[in-house]
Design an enzyme around this catalytic site. Structure first.
Site, PDB file in Angstrom:
ATOM      1  N   SER A  30      -1.555  26.274  95.006  1.00 37.59           N
ATOM      2  CA  SER A  30      -1.253  26.000  93.594  1.00 37.59           C
ATOM      3  C   SER A  30      -1.439  24.532  93.243  1.00 37.59           C
ATOM      4  O   SER A  30      -0.980  23.664  93.979  1.00 37.59           O
ATOM      5  CB  SER A  30       0.205  26.335  93.283  1.00 37.59           C
ATOM      6  OG  SER A  30       0.432  27.696  93.401  1.00 37.59           O
ATOM      7  N   HIS A  61      -4.647  29.299  89.919  1.00 40.97           N
ATOM      8  CA  HIS A  61      -5.380  29.873  91.056  1.00 40.97           C
ATOM      9  C   HIS A  61      -6.677  30.480  90.529  1.00 40.97           C
ATOM     10  O   HIS A  61      -6.663  31.512  89.874  1.00 40.97           O
ATOM     11  CB  HIS A  61      -4.561  30.968  91.739  1.00 40.97           C
ATOM     12  CG  HIS A  61      -3.348  30.442  92.412  1.00 40.97           C
ATOM     13  ND1 HIS A  61      -3.322  30.122  93.744  1.00 40.97           N
ATOM     14  CD2 HIS A  61      -2.130  30.148  91.946  1.00 40.97           C
ATOM     15  CE1 HIS A  61      -2.129  29.671  94.060  1.00 40.97           C
ATOM     16  NE2 HIS A  61      -1.382  29.675  92.979  1.00 40.97           N
ATOM     17  N   HIS A  83      -0.947  36.364  96.285  1.00 41.59           N
ATOM     18  CA  HIS A  83       0.427  36.156  96.757  1.00 41.59           C
ATOM     19  C   HIS A  83       1.177  37.487  96.838  1.00 41.59           C
ATOM     20  O   HIS A  83       0.928  38.388  96.037  1.00 41.59           O
ATOM     21  CB  HIS A  83       1.194  35.247  95.788  1.00 41.59           C
ATOM     22  CG  HIS A  83       0.709  33.838  95.755  1.00 41.59           C
ATOM     23  ND1 HIS A  83      -0.341  33.445  94.967  1.00 41.59           N
ATOM     24  CD2 HIS A  83       1.127  32.733  96.417  1.00 41.59           C
ATOM     25  CE1 HIS A  83      -0.549  32.138  95.149  1.00 41.59           C
ATOM     26  NE2 HIS A  83       0.322  31.692  96.025  1.00 41.59           N
ATOM     27  N   TYR A  85       4.143  37.970  95.892  1.00 45.85           N
ATOM     28  CA  TYR A  85       4.965  38.197  94.692  1.00 45.85           C
ATOM     29  C   TYR A  85       4.178  38.805  93.548  1.00 45.85           C
ATOM     30  O   TYR A  85       4.741  39.244  92.557  1.00 45.85           O
ATOM     31  CB  TYR A  85       5.674  36.907  94.241  1.00 45.85           C
ATOM     32  CG  TYR A  85       4.759  35.757  93.860  1.00 45.85           C
ATOM     33  CD1 TYR A  85       3.995  35.798  92.701  1.00 45.85           C
ATOM     34  CD2 TYR A  85       4.666  34.633  94.664  1.00 45.85           C
ATOM     35  CE1 TYR A  85       3.157  34.749  92.353  1.00 45.85           C
ATOM     36  CE2 TYR A  85       3.834  33.578  94.333  1.00 45.85           C
ATOM     37  CZ  TYR A  85       3.084  33.641  93.173  1.00 45.85           C
ATOM     38  OH  TYR A  85       2.257  32.606  92.840  1.00 45.85           O
ATOM     39  N   GLU A  86       2.844  38.825  93.674  1.00 49.06           N
ATOM     40  CA  GLU A  86       2.040  39.474  92.635  1.00 49.06           C
ATOM     41  C   GLU A  86       2.089  40.994  92.774  1.00 49.06           C
ATOM     42  O   GLU A  86       1.577  41.710  91.910  1.00 49.06           O
ATOM     43  CB  GLU A  86       0.597  38.988  92.715  1.00 49.06           C
ATOM     44  CG  GLU A  86       0.436  37.529  92.316  1.00 49.06           C
ATOM     45  CD  GLU A  86      -0.952  36.991  92.626  1.00 49.06           C
ATOM     46  OE1 GLU A  86      -1.856  37.187  91.813  1.00 49.06           O
ATOM     47  OE2 GLU A  86      -1.126  36.392  93.700  1.00 49.06           O
ATOM     48  N   ALA A 113       1.522  24.566  97.660  1.00 48.23           N
ATOM     49  CA  ALA A 113       2.519  23.753  96.956  1.00 48.23           C
ATOM     50  C   ALA A 113       3.865  24.169  97.518  1.00 48.23           C
ATOM     51  O   ALA A 113       4.093  25.352  97.766  1.00 48.23           O
ATOM     52  CB  ALA A 113       2.460  24.036  95.465  1.00 48.23           C
ATOM     53  N   MET A 211       5.873  29.991  98.710  1.00 44.64           N
ATOM     54  CA  MET A 211       5.723  31.447  98.565  1.00 44.64           C
ATOM     55  C   MET A 211       4.395  31.964  99.108  1.00 44.64           C
ATOM     56  O   MET A 211       3.890  32.982  98.633  1.00 44.64           O
ATOM     57  CB  MET A 211       5.858  31.823  97.078  1.00 44.64           C
ATOM     58  CG  MET A 211       7.132  31.341  96.418  1.00 44.64           C
ATOM     59  SD  MET A 211       7.120  31.680  94.652  1.00 44.64           S
ATOM     60  CE  MET A 211       8.486  30.656  94.090  1.00 44.64           C
ATOM     61  N   SER A 212       3.823  31.265 100.064  1.00 43.65           N
ATOM     62  CA  SER A 212       2.495  31.692 100.542  1.00 43.65           C
ATOM     63  C   SER A 212       2.286  31.295 101.993  1.00 43.65           C
ATOM     64  O   SER A 212       3.251  31.037 102.720  1.00 43.65           O
ATOM     65  CB  SER A 212       1.413  31.030  99.676  1.00 43.65           C
ATOM     66  OG  SER A 212       1.401  29.624  99.907  1.00 43.65           O
ATOM     67  N   ASN A 235       8.135  19.214  94.447  1.00 42.37           N
ATOM     68  CA  ASN A 235       9.505  19.064  93.916  1.00 42.37           C
ATOM     69  C   ASN A 235      10.489  19.038  95.071  1.00 42.37           C
ATOM     70  O   ASN A 235      10.172  19.469  96.178  1.00 42.37           O
ATOM     71  CB  ASN A 235       9.846  20.269  93.011  1.00 42.37           C
ATOM     72  CG  ASN A 235       9.662  21.605  93.734  1.00 42.37           C
ATOM     73  OD1 ASN A 235       8.538  22.088  93.892  1.00 42.37           O
ATOM     74  ND2 ASN A 235      10.752  22.170  94.188  1.00 42.37           N
ATOM     75  N   HIS A 247       7.374  25.835  86.981  1.00 40.40           N
ATOM     76  CA  HIS A 247       5.990  25.917  87.488  1.00 40.40           C
ATOM     77  C   HIS A 247       5.188  24.713  86.974  1.00 40.40           C
ATOM     78  O   HIS A 247       4.339  24.184  87.678  1.00 40.40           O
ATOM     79  CB  HIS A 247       5.351  27.232  87.040  1.00 40.40           C
ATOM     80  CG  HIS A 247       3.970  27.458  87.585  1.00 40.40           C
ATOM     81  ND1 HIS A 247       3.694  27.466  88.942  1.00 40.40           N
ATOM     82  CD2 HIS A 247       2.791  27.674  86.965  1.00 40.40           C
ATOM     83  CE1 HIS A 247       2.396  27.675  89.127  1.00 40.40           C
ATOM     84  NE2 HIS A 247       1.827  27.807  87.939  1.00 40.40           N
TER      85      HIS A 247
END
Ligand code: HPA
Length: 273
Positions: A30, A61, A83, A85-86, A113, A211-212, A235, A247
């Site tokens: 990301s 992406h 991902h 979460y998709e 990220a 998350m990846s 962050n 985001h």
């Protein structure tokens, strides 16, 4: 997603290329999309055109494969990833990594990220991934195992390649880029974590959370590719600053970290490709 599906996609890609397939591939996370602009004379293939490829749906992406040169050396650049979460099925998350393997890629550089759990590694900084914790509940290797990819039970002791990480370290040093190091923890998302989760992850030894990346590492190690990786810290993790996480913030600081990451990846390609 059978072995044959993977080979079909790899053949499709090979037919689009004039020269040999590079042995190094890089996955851009990301906010790191623009790094693909550094690829010289690329052959560009959209994931949408690649048979069997899961299509990323997240802003930031792009979903393209670029095959060209970086630092004068051949690389495949994966601009965007699917991902968990998709809502992709676990096994679908194995596909793109297996296609790279079928193409003959030997070294996989994973970027992402991530939120930092370390005070010293603030937004905009970089962290080499030296190990990971899979807290996502996601594993693309679940299901019937095809031995042509790899063994039923794969070893993860040296999942993150020490020599390649050392190369990253040396490149960073030469460029005077501060490269933090640590353990990346994958949460499934799509929500950011709670402060309580971050406190728990810190006790476990996590230095960054995202998350990846872990699915690709699992699949790449299963089929014997060497893996290294860098998190761009966008962050401080939840609860560390009193601010809420967005985001947009990850995109903003991703862009800052991307400048150094671009230099680092170029130097790395020069060194190992
Ligand atoms: N948590 C999870 N994923 C992330 C974060 C985070 O704080 N920052 C960027 N991706």
């Amino acid at each position: 997603m059978s072995y044959e599906d993977v080979q079909t996609c790899a053949s499709f890609i090979r037919e689009k290329l004039d020269g040999p397939v590079p042995a190094v591939a890089m996955v851009l996370g990301s906010g790191l999309n623009d790094l693909a602009d550094s690829i010289e004379n690329p052959t560009i293939l959209s994931y949408a055109d690649l048979p069997g490829f899961p299509k990323p749906t997240v802003e930031g992406h792009a979903g393209r494969m670029l095959i060209g040169k970086l630092g004068g050396k051949g690389v495949i650049c994966m601009q965007g990833r699917a991902h968990a979460y998709e809502g992709h099925d676990n096994y679908k998350l194995a596909f793109s990594t297996r296609v790279l393997w079928a193409l003959g890629v030997e070294i996989l550089v994973l970027t992402n990220a991530a939120g930092s759990l370390d005070e010293e590694a603030g937004p905009g900084s970089l962290m080499a991934i030296t190990d990971h914790i899979n807290f996502s509940g996601v594993n693309p290797l679940v299901g019937i195992n095809d031995e042509r990819f790899g063994p039923r039970f794969s070893d993860m002791t040296a999942a993150w390649d020490k020599e390649l990480t050392d190369d990253l370290r040396k490149c960073a040093e030469q460029l005077s880029i501060k490269l933090h190091e640590g353990t990346y923890l994958m949460a499934k998302g799509p929500n950011f974590e709670t402060p309580a989760e971050i406190k728990a992850f810190r006790v476990w030894g996590a230095n960054a959370v995202g998350m990846s990346t872990v699915p690709e590492c699992l699949v790449a190690r299963h089929c014997g590719m060497r893996v290294c990786g860098v998190s761009s810290i966008t962050n401080y993790a939840a609860g560390m600053t009193g601010n809420e996480l967005t985001h947009d913030e990850t995109m903003e600081f991703g862009a800052i970290a991307a400048v150094n990451l671009g230099k680092l990846l170029k130097a790395f390609a020069e060194k190992v490709a």
